[in-house]
Write a protein that holds these residues in place. Structure first.
Motif, PDB file in Angstrom:
ATOM      1  N   ILE A 333      -0.552   5.305   2.871  1.00 22.59           N
ATOM      2  CA  ILE A 333      -1.193   6.157   1.867  1.00 22.59           C
ATOM      3  C   ILE A 333      -0.273   7.299   1.442  1.00 22.59           C
ATOM      4  O   ILE A 333      -0.247   7.698   0.271  1.00 22.59           O
ATOM      5  N   VAL A 334       0.544   7.819   2.378  1.00 25.72           N
ATOM      6  CA  VAL A 334       1.473   8.903   2.030  1.00 25.72           C
ATOM      7  C   VAL A 334       2.642   8.352   1.226  1.00 25.72           C
ATOM      8  O   VAL A 334       3.068   8.945   0.229  1.00 25.72           O
ATOM      9  N   ILE A 335       3.183   7.207   1.662  1.00 27.26           N
ATOM     10  CA  ILE A 335       4.277   6.586   0.915  1.00 27.26           C
ATOM     11  C   ILE A 335       3.824   6.249  -0.502  1.00 27.26           C
ATOM     12  O   ILE A 335       4.579   6.397  -1.471  1.00 27.26           O
ATOM     13  N   GLY A 336       2.570   5.821  -0.649  1.00 23.08           N
ATOM     14  CA  GLY A 336       2.055   5.440  -1.958  1.00 23.08           C
ATOM     15  C   GLY A 336       1.833   6.595  -2.910  1.00 23.08           C
ATOM     16  O   GLY A 336       1.601   6.369  -4.103  1.00 23.08           O
ATOM     17  N   GLY A 337       1.880   7.832  -2.408  1.00 23.36           N
ATOM     18  CA  GLY A 337       1.772   8.969  -3.320  1.00 23.36           C
ATOM     19  C   GLY A 337       0.674   9.952  -3.012  1.00 23.36           C
ATOM     20  O   GLY A 337       0.589  10.995  -3.660  1.00 23.36           O
ATOM     21  N   ALA A 338      -0.199   9.672  -2.044  1.00 26.83           N
ATOM     22  CA  ALA A 338      -1.220  10.648  -1.677  1.00 26.83           C
ATOM     23  C   ALA A 338      -0.576  11.777  -0.886  1.00 26.83           C
ATOM     24  O   ALA A 338       0.441  11.583  -0.218  1.00 26.83           O
ATOM     25  N   SER A 339      -1.163  12.960  -0.973  1.00 28.27           N
ATOM     26  CA  SER A 339      -0.593  14.128  -0.318  1.00 28.27           C
ATOM     27  C   SER A 339      -1.383  14.494   0.925  1.00 28.27           C
ATOM     28  O   SER A 339      -2.620  14.489   0.921  1.00 28.27           O
ATOM     29  N   LEU A 340      -0.671  14.834   1.991  1.00 27.57           N
ATOM     30  CA  LEU A 340      -1.324  15.323   3.207  1.00 27.57           C
ATOM     31  C   LEU A 340      -1.893  16.719   3.009  1.00 27.57           C
ATOM     32  O   LEU A 340      -2.667  17.195   3.849  1.00 27.57           O
ATOM     33  N   PHE A 341      -1.526  17.371   1.913  1.00 24.83           N
ATOM     34  CA  PHE A 341      -1.979  18.731   1.645  1.00 24.83           C
ATOM     35  C   PHE A 341      -3.184  18.768   0.709  1.00 24.83           C
ATOM     36  O   PHE A 341      -3.669  19.838   0.363  1.00 24.83           O
ATOM     37  N   GLY A 342      -3.655  17.590   0.290  1.00 21.64           N
ATOM     38  CA  GLY A 342      -4.857  17.524  -0.522  1.00 21.64           C
ATOM     39  C   GLY A 342      -4.602  17.588  -2.013  1.00 21.64           C
ATOM     40  O   GLY A 342      -3.558  18.055  -2.471  1.00 21.64           O
ATOM     41  N   GLY A 343      -5.573  17.085  -2.788  1.00 21.78           N
ATOM     42  CA  GLY A 343      -5.534  17.234  -4.234  1.00 21.78           C
ATOM     43  C   GLY A 343      -4.715  16.227  -4.998  1.00 21.78           C
ATOM     44  O   GLY A 343      -4.627  16.314  -6.222  1.00 21.78           O
ATOM     45  N   ARG A 344      -4.082  15.256  -4.315  1.00 23.75           N
ATOM     46  CA  ARG A 344      -3.272  14.280  -5.036  1.00 23.75           C
ATOM     47  C   ARG A 344      -3.350  12.926  -4.363  1.00 23.75           C
ATOM     48  O   ARG A 344      -3.281  12.820  -3.145  1.00 23.75           O
ATOM     49  N   GLY A 345      -3.515  11.877  -5.191  1.00 19.65           N
ATOM     50  CA  GLY A 345      -3.567  10.514  -4.668  1.00 19.65           C
ATOM     51  C   GLY A 345      -4.462   9.653  -5.531  1.00 19.65           C
ATOM     52  O   GLY A 345      -5.214  10.147  -6.377  1.00 19.65           O
ATOM     53  N   SER A 346      -4.365   8.341  -5.356  1.00 20.35           N
ATOM     54  CA  SER A 346      -5.207   7.398  -6.086  1.00 20.35           C
ATOM     55  C   SER A 346      -5.420   6.165  -5.224  1.00 20.35           C
ATOM     56  O   SER A 346      -4.761   5.993  -4.193  1.00 20.35           O
ATOM     57  N   VAL A 347      -6.321   5.311  -5.656  1.00 19.24           N
ATOM     58  CA  VAL A 347      -6.582   4.088  -4.888  1.00 19.24           C
ATOM     59  C   VAL A 347      -5.352   3.199  -4.859  1.00 19.24           C
ATOM     60  O   VAL A 347      -5.155   2.405  -3.926  1.00 19.24           O
ATOM     61  N   TRP A 348      -4.487   3.348  -5.879  1.00 18.63           N
ATOM     62  CA  TRP A 348      -3.270   2.535  -5.913  1.00 18.63           C
ATOM     63  C   TRP A 348      -2.273   3.013  -4.875  1.00 18.63           C
ATOM     64  O   TRP A 348      -1.355   2.269  -4.496  1.00 18.63           O
ATOM     65  N   SER A 349      -2.419   4.256  -4.406  1.00 19.32           N
ATOM     66  CA  SER A 349      -1.533   4.774  -3.369  1.00 19.32           C
ATOM     67  C   SER A 349      -1.607   3.914  -2.118  1.00 19.32           C
ATOM     68  O   SER A 349      -0.586   3.590  -1.498  1.00 19.32           O
ATOM     69  N   ALA A 350      -2.838   3.547  -1.735  1.00 15.44           N
ATOM     70  CA  ALA A 350      -3.025   2.750  -0.526  1.00 15.44           C
ATOM     71  C   ALA A 350      -2.401   1.371  -0.684  1.00 15.44           C
ATOM     72  O   ALA A 350      -1.738   0.861   0.229  1.00 15.44           O
ATOM     73  N   LEU A 351      -2.608   0.736  -1.843  1.00 15.49           N
ATOM     74  CA  LEU A 351      -2.100  -0.618  -2.055  1.00 15.49           C
ATOM     75  C   LEU A 351      -0.572  -0.647  -2.089  1.00 15.49           C
ATOM     76  O   LEU A 351       0.063  -1.477  -1.417  1.00 15.49           O
TER      77      LEU A 351
END
Length: 400
Positions: A333-351
């Protein structure tokens, strides 16, 4: 009288352009470098192993990343609000155990088993969310404590053999079912159509509020890219045995969650809380309720992931709570673009992140790399992803 004129020096223009590019790569186009890395990984392993690009291997790779992707989707909801659920994998194991017990001991229909598992997962998530919200307790510690406690519960509810076999049950059939070629193409068309509708709705909403929106960049290019990727994937899978049912179910799940996160008020609240919790509270957003709901959704996704894992392995055991799955899901999920700091990410991040992690693991198995090498590479990738995420978050704050 002298008229003062302000001119932008070439070096300043270069600096502004560089900042815009870096800001775009850290936010809107965060997925672009990840996709480039994924392509490089595929090219590398295809050169090292001629079997990597075979329809059979790519279909197996797609099935292998389903569980990681679903768990990552659950993590996405808590990451968006700036929290983390360390108990999500054990929650998935507990939920799968409930479903397996209903299916084998109680001879319950598949729908009842699934409903029971999702209810248990959701309840665990809601309890964790309530404790974090009501007592203002750190989610890291609360979910770590739940992870340890739920492992004890898992050992207690499993039979003496430590395993509940699911062979010859309806749950096991889910992972062994493949769609026909026509059914696969139909699922792909429906999925792309739903995505296009959501992109069009977002574009229309932005224009309605007076924002400048490019139809090519907002609608045409993303839809065309998804359509091309979907067509290539379905053609590849049809060359083997067809689209696996679990892939179709994952597509349906992602479409639903994409709608929730991008087209509903709840999704807007998630991003607002993750970006600035205090500002969200002052804006009238029910922060506590949204946070509890986010943990509940994470619990439900954990249950679905546990069901898919049990179906693939045709059993539930203590190994279902393997912590390596948690590490893979967080890394994905982090590699895909979601942030550990909150406020950023999408369902495509997980895929996309799961594809990166799964491709590395799959490729290393094909070239017979040792377990030590695989762990070193996967751990290093996680560290690099976190460092890049922290750098992107810091740059995003500095450009505001």
């Amino acid at each position: 009288m002298t008229v003062a004129t302000t001119q932008t020096l070439p070096t300043e223009r270069i600096g502004l352009s560089k900042n815009r590019i870096l800001d775009a790569l850290a936010n809107r186009w965060r997925v672009v470098p990840v996709l480039l890395i994924l392509v490089l990984i595929w090219l590398l392993f295809s050169f090292m192993s001629p079997n990597f690009f075979s329809p059979r291997n790519l279909t197996n790779l797609s099935v292998q990343i389903v569980v990681t992707t679903v768990i990552g989707l659950g993590l996405l909801f808590v990451l968006l609000i700036g929290e983390l659920d360390l108990a999500i994998v054990v929650t998935s194991a507990i939920s799968a155990t409930v479903a397996a017990t209903l299916a084998t001991g109680g001879q319950a229909p598949l729908a009842v088993s699934v409903a029971g598992a999702v209810a248990v997962g959701t309840l665990i998530g809601l309890i964790q969310g309530a404790i974090v919200t009501v007592f203002k307790a750190p989610a890291f510690i609360v979910t770590l404590g739940f992870s340890i406690a739920l492992q004890g519960v898992l050992f207690a509810v499993l039979p003496g053999s430590g395993t509940i076999p699911l062979v010859s049950t309806s749950m096991a059939e889910v992972s062994t079912t493949y769609l026909s070629a026509a059914q696969g193409w139909l699922c792909g068309i429906v999925g792309v159509a739903i995505y296009a509708a959501m992109r069009f709705r977002s574009m229309r909403s932005r224009r309605k509020h007076g924002l400048a929106v490019s139809a090519a960049m907002t609608l045409l290019l993303p839809v065309a890219a998804l359509a091309a990727a979907t067509a290539a994937t379905i053609a590849m899978m049809n060359a083997y045995r067809g689209v696996p049912l679990v892939i179709a179910l994952l597509l349906l799940l992602m479409c639903g969650l994409a709608f929730v996160t991008t087209q509903t008020r709840f999704g807007l609240y998630l991003f607002a809380i993750g970006a600035n919790q205090e500002a969200a509270r002052r804006s009238g957003i029910p922060v506590g309720q949204v946070k509890i709901a986010a943990f509940g959704v994470a619990g439900a996704m954990a249950a679905i992931g546990g069901l898919m894992a049990a179906s693939r392995l045709m059993a539930v055991s203590a190994a279902s709570a393997d912590t390596s799955l948690l590490l893979d899901a967080v890394a994905a999920i982090v590699i895909g673009g979601a942030s550990l700091f909150g406020g950023r990410g999408s369902v495509w991040s997980a895929l996309i992140g799961a594809l990166v992690m799964g491709s590395i693991a799959n490729g290393m198995l094909l070239i017979n790399a040792s377990t030590s090498v695989r762990l070193v590479v996967q751990g290093s990738i996680l560290v690099v992803a976190v460092v890049l995420d922290a750098t992107a978050a810091r740059r995003s704050r500095s450009l505001r």
